[in-house]
Structure formats: structure tokens, C-alpha cells
Write a protein that holds these residues in place. Structure first.
Motif, short mmCIF file in Angstrom:
data_model
loop_
_atom_site.label_atom_id
_atom_site.label_comp_id
_atom_site.label_asym_id
_atom_site.label_seq_id
_atom_site.Cartn_x
_atom_site.Cartn_y
_atom_site.Cartn_z
N VAL A 146 2.78 1.61 0.54
CA VAL A 146 3.19 2.88 1.11
C VAL A 146 4.16 3.59 0.17
N GLU A 150 3.49 7.11 -2.10
CA GLU A 150 4.37 8.28 -2.06
C GLU A 150 4.79 8.70 -3.46
N LYS A 153 1.89 10.49 -5.27
CA LYS A 153 1.69 11.87 -4.82
C LYS A 153 2.42 12.86 -5.72
N ILE A 158 -3.67 11.13 -4.80
CA ILE A 158 -3.67 10.94 -3.36
C ILE A 158 -4.80 10.00 -2.93
N GLU A 159 -4.78 9.60 -1.67
CA GLU A 159 -5.80 8.70 -1.14
C GLU A 159 -7.15 9.41 -1.10
N GLY A 162 -8.18 10.75 2.25
CA GLY A 162 -7.12 11.40 3.01
C GLY A 162 -6.56 10.52 4.11
N GLU A 163 -6.84 9.22 4.04
CA GLU A 163 -6.37 8.32 5.08
C GLU A 163 -4.90 7.95 4.88
N LYS A 164 -4.26 7.53 5.94
CA LYS A 164 -2.88 7.07 5.88
C LYS A 164 -2.84 5.73 5.18
N ILE A 165 -1.90 5.55 4.25
CA ILE A 165 -1.76 4.29 3.53
C ILE A 165 -1.18 3.23 4.45
N LYS A 166 -1.83 2.08 4.49
CA LYS A 166 -1.35 0.97 5.29
C LYS A 166 -0.97 -0.19 4.36
N ASN A 171 -6.79 0.70 -0.90
CA ASN A 171 -6.74 2.17 -0.95
C ASN A 171 -7.14 2.68 -2.32
#
Length: 224
Positions: A146, A150, A153, A158-159, A162-166, A171
């Protein structure tokens, strides 16, 4: 985003020279006592044995022409054994329309040849190491995905979806062009087509815009 140059460590420098020169047919460049370089299309890899700790290994993928997967597979089989997963020596990724195969070099690096049927150009010349287009994937093993995401970016990376990084999972990070990817990987995740688990080792990636990122000797992510 493209990978211009990638610096990787090895403790088997002479064995690696022999493999890349005599098995894969690469031309060794800038040979020094502690390093050498090989070029794959757009991307140059430097292998060095400076301040090596442990047995470094990495996963990276090379784009090959979209019409030459089977030819490339036969070419590889004449030089090294293919890696196996679930009894198969290749895989088709339906979501990205791509065929991949995997094999290891003497240091245990996991090399992938990937033929993206919609995105990669074709070639009419017989397949050889010179048909490789570029390194299109480089895995980055990090403790805190995570936080690293950041930081990436800030460089416009970016992913992919567009998914949230876990903290778990895999990823794919890229810029808006989305042709080349950094794969964020957590330690101890088993590499696909391998019995190895991911480990953090030092590395430096120079992008086409001369941004540098990677893992330092203290296993910390950096971006400059």
C-alpha cells in the motif's frame, strides 16, 4: 512506461555469463570483474555481484512477437527445461489475451516469455533472442504494498485495473499507456510456475524518463 535498464544481483556471475551467452545467445556487454550486461530489445539488464547477500533471484517477463509463441517455445526447449504448473508447461491468460511460458536461469531467476496476441507486433524472422521486444514485467517484492503504491503514484504509476491496493494478492502497476508493468508482490507468495516463495532482494529499475526505483541494500523501497 518502459524499462530502460534493470540492475539485478547474482552470486553466480561466471555461470550466468555462460548461460546468457551460450544458452540464450545474448551478446555480453560492458563486462567488468563484478558485472556484465545483456540487452533484450529496448531493455538492458545488468547482473552484478556487488555486496551480494544470500542467493538473489527475481521474476521478470519479456514480450515476444504475437505470432511466435509456439516457435519461441520450441526455441526455449532446445536450450533449457520449461517450468511446470499443474502439469502444463505454458498458460493462456484469457483476461489479457496472452500466452506465457516460464523457465529459470542458473541463479534461479524466473524468466517469462509472454506473447500478447492483441498488443505485441508480429515478426516474420525466425525466432531468436533478437526477437524479444522488451522487458514488459518486473516483479517488485515489498513489505508494504500500500505504501509503495502511494509512492509510485507520484511518478504516474497506478494500478492497472484501478483497484484498491491490498496487502495480499498481486497488483499490476503501470502508467496510462499500460504496456509495461511493475508487479507488486508480498514476501512469501509462491511464484507462479515455481516452487520458490518471493523474497526481497536489492534491485534498481531505470525507466525511460530516467526515474529510478527499486529496493536498496536495506530492503527498503526507493523512488528518485
Amino acid at each position: 512506461m518502459k524499462f530502460k535498464k534493470v540492475l539485478l544481483q547474482t552470486n553466480d556471475l561466471e555461470v550466468m555469463k555462460n548461460f546468457y551467452k551460450n544458452n540464450l545467445g545474448c551478446t555480453l556487454e560492458n563486462e567488468l570483474a563484478d558485472s556484465f550486461e545483456v540487452t533484450f530489445g529496448y531493455t538492458t539488464i545488468e547482473f552484478n555481484n556487488r555486496n551480494v547477500k544470500g542467493n538473489p533471484f527475481y521474476h521478470f517477463a519479456f514480450d515476444i512477437p504475437s505470432n511466435q509463441f509456439l516457435e519461441a517455445k520450441e526455441w526455449v526447449l532446445k536450450r533449457v527445461a520449461l517450468s511446470i504448473e499443474d502439469g502444463k508447461d505454458d498458460v493462456y491468460f484469457e483476461n489479457i489475451k496472452a500466452h506465457s511460458l516460464y523457465f529459470e536461469d542458473p541463479a534461479g531467476n524466473i524468466l517469462e516469455f509472454i506473447s500478447r496476441t492483441k498488443d505485441n507486433p508480429t515478426s516474420e524472422t525466425s525466432f531468436s533472442i533478437n526477437n524479444i521486444i522488451q522487458m514488459s514485467e518486473m516483479s517488485l517484492v515489498v513489505e508494504d504494498k500500500v505504501m509503495v503504491a502511494e509512492e509510485l503514484k507520484k511518478a504516474g504509476i497506478i494500478e492497472r485495473n484501478g483497484e484498491k491496493i491490498k496487502h495480499t494478492g498481486l497488483n499490476f502497476m503501470s502508467d496510462k499507456n499500460g504496456a509495461v508493468f511493475l508487479l507488486l508482490v508480498s514476501p512469501n507468495r509462491r511464484w507462479y510456475f515455481s516452487q520458490k516463495d518471493a523474497v526481497i532482494f536489492p534491485m534498481t529499475i531505470t525507466l525511460e524518463n530516467d526515474v529510478k526505483l527499486g529496493i536498496d541494500d536495506n530492503a527498503q523501497f526507493f523512488l528518485i
